[in-house]
Design a protein around this motif. Structure first.
Motif, PDB file in Angstrom:
ATOM      1  N   ILE A   1      14.536   4.748 -11.656  1.00 18.10           N
ATOM      2  CA  ILE A   1      13.955   4.861 -10.307  1.00 18.10           C
ATOM      3  C   ILE A   1      12.756   5.820 -10.365  1.00 18.10           C
ATOM      4  O   ILE A   1      11.718   5.571  -9.759  1.00 18.10           O
ATOM      5  CB  ILE A   1      15.026   5.372  -9.295  1.00 18.10           C
ATOM      6  N   ILE A   2      12.926   6.891 -11.122  1.00 16.06           N
ATOM      7  CA  ILE A   2      11.815   7.848 -11.259  1.00 16.06           C
ATOM      8  C   ILE A   2      10.619   7.150 -11.938  1.00 16.06           C
ATOM      9  O   ILE A   2       9.468   7.356 -11.543  1.00 16.06           O
ATOM     10  CB  ILE A   2      12.291   9.108 -12.008  1.00 16.06           C
ATOM     11  N   ASP A   3      10.915   6.284 -12.906  1.00 14.16           N
ATOM     12  CA  ASP A   3       9.842   5.550 -13.594  1.00 14.16           C
ATOM     13  C   ASP A   3       9.032   4.677 -12.629  1.00 14.16           C
ATOM     14  O   ASP A   3       7.849   4.445 -12.841  1.00 14.16           O
ATOM     15  CB  ASP A   3      10.437   4.638 -14.686  1.00 14.16           C
ATOM     16  N   LEU A   4       9.692   4.193 -11.591  1.00 12.15           N
ATOM     17  CA  LEU A   4       9.013   3.301 -10.624  1.00 12.15           C
ATOM     18  C   LEU A   4       8.150   4.053  -9.626  1.00 12.15           C
ATOM     19  O   LEU A   4       7.337   3.457  -8.924  1.00 12.15           O
ATOM     20  CB  LEU A   4      10.076   2.594  -9.755  1.00 12.15           C
ATOM     21  N   SER A   5       8.396   5.365  -9.520  1.00 12.66           N
ATOM     22  CA  SER A   5       7.802   6.126  -8.401  1.00 12.66           C
ATOM     23  C   SER A   5       6.384   6.598  -8.700  1.00 12.66           C
ATOM     24  O   SER A   5       5.958   6.648  -9.859  1.00 12.66           O
ATOM     25  CB  SER A   5       8.673   7.349  -8.104  1.00 12.66           C
ATOM     26  N   ASN A   6       5.674   6.980  -7.631  1.00 12.86           N
ATOM     27  CA  ASN A   6       4.409   7.686  -7.813  1.00 12.86           C
ATOM     28  C   ASN A   6       4.699   9.151  -8.112  1.00 12.86           C
ATOM     29  O   ASN A   6       4.041   9.759  -8.947  1.00 12.86           O
ATOM     30  CB  ASN A   6       3.540   7.581  -6.555  1.00 12.86           C
TER      31      ASN A   6
ATOM     32  N   ASN B   1       0.813  -1.226   0.000  1.00 11.58           N
ATOM     33  CA  ASN B   1       0.000   0.000   0.000  1.00 11.58           C
ATOM     34  C   ASN B   1       0.845   1.275   0.000  1.00 11.58           C
ATOM     35  O   ASN B   1       0.290   2.374  -0.069  1.00 11.58           O
ATOM     36  CB  ASN B   1      -0.906   0.041   1.237  1.00 11.58           C
ATOM     37  N   ALA B   2       2.153   1.116   0.113  1.00 11.92           N
ATOM     38  CA  ALA B   2       2.991   2.319   0.256  1.00 11.92           C
ATOM     39  C   ALA B   2       3.140   3.049  -1.070  1.00 11.92           C
ATOM     40  O   ALA B   2       3.290   2.435  -2.123  1.00 11.92           O
ATOM     41  CB  ALA B   2       4.370   1.922   0.777  1.00 11.92           C
ATOM     42  N   GLN B   3       3.109   4.380  -0.987  1.00 15.46           N
ATOM     43  CA  GLN B   3       3.398   5.208  -2.157  1.00 15.46           C
ATOM     44  C   GLN B   3       4.914   5.344  -2.280  1.00 15.46           C
ATOM     45  O   GLN B   3       5.612   5.368  -1.261  1.00 15.46           O
ATOM     46  CB  GLN B   3       2.813   6.604  -1.937  1.00 15.46           C
ATOM     47  N   ILE B   4       5.400   5.440  -3.502  1.00 10.04           N
ATOM     48  CA  ILE B   4       6.849   5.581  -3.711  1.00 10.04           C
ATOM     49  C   ILE B   4       7.154   7.034  -4.083  1.00 10.04           C
ATOM     50  O   ILE B   4       6.711   7.521  -5.123  1.00 10.04           O
ATOM     51  CB  ILE B   4       7.352   4.631  -4.828  1.00 10.04           C
ATOM     52  N   LEU B   5       7.895   7.727  -3.191  1.00  7.18           N
ATOM     53  CA  LEU B   5       8.316   9.110  -3.475  1.00  7.18           C
ATOM     54  C   LEU B   5       9.827   9.102  -3.653  1.00  7.18           C
ATOM     55  O   LEU B   5      10.539   8.505  -2.827  1.00  7.18           O
ATOM     56  CB  LEU B   5       7.949  10.041  -2.306  1.00  7.18           C
TER      57      LEU B   5
ATOM     58  N   PHE C   1       4.669   5.285   3.083  1.00  8.78           N
ATOM     59  CA  PHE C   1       5.487   5.875   2.023  1.00  8.78           C
ATOM     60  C   PHE C   1       6.884   5.252   1.987  1.00  8.78           C
ATOM     61  O   PHE C   1       7.535   5.134   3.040  1.00  8.78           O
ATOM     62  CB  PHE C   1       5.643   7.387   2.253  1.00  8.78           C
ATOM     63  N   ILE C   2       7.326   4.893   0.785  1.00  3.87           N
ATOM     64  CA  ILE C   2       8.712   4.488   0.569  1.00  3.87           C
ATOM     65  C   ILE C   2       9.436   5.762   0.154  1.00  3.87           C
ATOM     66  O   ILE C   2       9.004   6.449  -0.780  1.00  3.87           O
ATOM     67  CB  ILE C   2       8.797   3.409  -0.538  1.00  3.87           C
ATOM     68  N   ILE C   3      10.499   6.103   0.890  1.00  6.91           N
ATOM     69  CA  ILE C   3      11.140   7.407   0.682  1.00  6.91           C
ATOM     70  C   ILE C   3      12.476   7.243  -0.046  1.00  6.91           C
ATOM     71  O   ILE C   3      13.488   6.875   0.570  1.00  6.91           O
ATOM     72  CB  ILE C   3      11.311   8.144   2.042  1.00  6.91           C
ATOM     73  N   GLY C   4      12.477   7.555  -1.326  1.00  8.72           N
ATOM     74  CA  GLY C   4      13.667   7.371  -2.158  1.00  8.72           C
ATOM     75  C   GLY C   4      14.573   8.582  -2.165  1.00  8.72           C
ATOM     76  O   GLY C   4      14.752   9.258  -3.187  1.00  8.72           O
TER      77      GLY C   4
END
Ligand code: 13P
Ligand code: SF4
Length: 304
Positions: A204-209, A191-195, A229-232
């Motif tokens: 990596i940007i392609d994988l993110s929300n 359920n985590a959003q990827i930022l 949230f996954i914090i990149g």
């Protein structure tokens, strides 16, 4: 022990009319004693507005230098002059002169992560919070964008009517974030959003929300109805995120550490307040020339 040092820091701050500015990647104990925590853009804005005579800057070299350029008559104290951003040193004035000669019709947009000398050779500066906005605002069709290749590629996604000449600089901390690490976290926390930060590689940007500057992430998380949230980006941003959003869950990339940001310690902050050293010193010529592109960056405001 932290409590005792914190008390002394507060006393000296008052005595010396000082303000402590800290970047979002600073150690938790530094974030806790700071008067203001922010990203590169908000820290520059804050530095330009403060009445304090002494600015103690807890971050890396280019951030403290920017504060000095914006406040030539104030003292900017950088608790450890060795806290340098490696990306800022991946381009030098000779390289920029060569690029300018090769592309005389281009404007130079330099990321704030550059030395003061490079800013002095630039038309505009930008941060990750307004890179797209700044490039779009240029009247030139050709832009020399230095030094972050990944940020340049990110800008390229949104600016189709300009040619960007990129430089092969990178942030080692962000460039090393692996797709597998993000996917592993996403698998465990579906359920985590990827930022992620735009200094990350394109895949990596392609994988993110979403891709945001660090304060862009702070704002997004605060306003979001999402809980995980996954914090990149550099892992310490999660300390601030958790403190400000205790009901939300953050998954940091544990390997994403900027060793230079971690060179600033409480002891060094105390020492710099006691002696008002080490100070950022720049020549008047560089400061005068570098102020214009920095001001254009600040006038543009946030784009995220
Ligand atoms: P922000 O301006 O988004 O805080 O980024 C600064 C930086 O150095 C990122 O690595
Ligand atoms: Fe420089 Fe990267 Fe550290 Fe930011 S995280 S200060 S770009 S090395």
């Amino acid at each position: 022990m932290y409590k005792e040092i914190g008390k002394k820091i507060n006393e000296l701050k008052k005595k010396n009319n000082a303000i402590i500015l800290a970047h979002n990647y600073q150690l938790p104990e530094i974030q806790d004693i700071a008067d203001f925590i922010g990203d590169s853009l908000d820290l520059s804005l804050k530095a330009s507005k403060t009445d304090a005579k002494n600015i103690v800057f807890c971050g890396v070299d280019f951030m403290a230098e920017s504060a000095k350029i914006l406040n030539p008559n104030k003292f900017v104290i950088h608790p450890d002059l060795d806290a340098k951003c490696p990306m800022a040193n991946m381009v030098n004035p000779k390289d920029v002169s060569k690029l300018k000669n090769l592309h005389p019709d281009a404007e130079v947009v330099s990321y704030i992560n550059t030395t003061a000398e490079i800013k002095a050779m630039s038309d505009m500066c930008c941060t990750s919070a307004n890179s797209v906005k700044i490039v779009k605002s240029s009247s030139s069709k050709k832009i020399i964008f230095i030094p972050d290749k990944n940020l340049g590629e990110y800008v390229n996604r949104y600016v189709k009517d300009k040619e960007l000449i990129l430089w092969p600089g990178i942030c080692p901390t962000h460039n090393n974030i692996r797709k597998e690490e993000i996917l592993k976290l996403k698998k465990a926390h579906t359920n985590a959003q990827i930022l992620v930060h735009p200094e990350c590689r394109s895949e990596i940007i392609d994988l993110s929300n979403y891709a945001f500057s660090t304060n862009g992430m702070v704002k997004y998380v605060k306003e979001s109805i999402e809980k995980e949230f996954i914090i990149g980006t550099e892992k310490e941003l999660c300390y601030r995120l958790k403190k400000e959003n205790p009901d939300k869950i953050f998954y940091p990339i544990k390997s994403a550490i900027c060793p230079n940001m971690k060179k600033i310690t409480l002891e060094k902050v105390l020492n710099s307040l006691e002696y008002l050293e080490p100070k950022i010193e720049l020549t008047d010529e560089v400061m005068i020339k570098a102020k214009k592109p920095l001001q254009r960056m600040m006038e543009a405001g946030r784009g995220d």
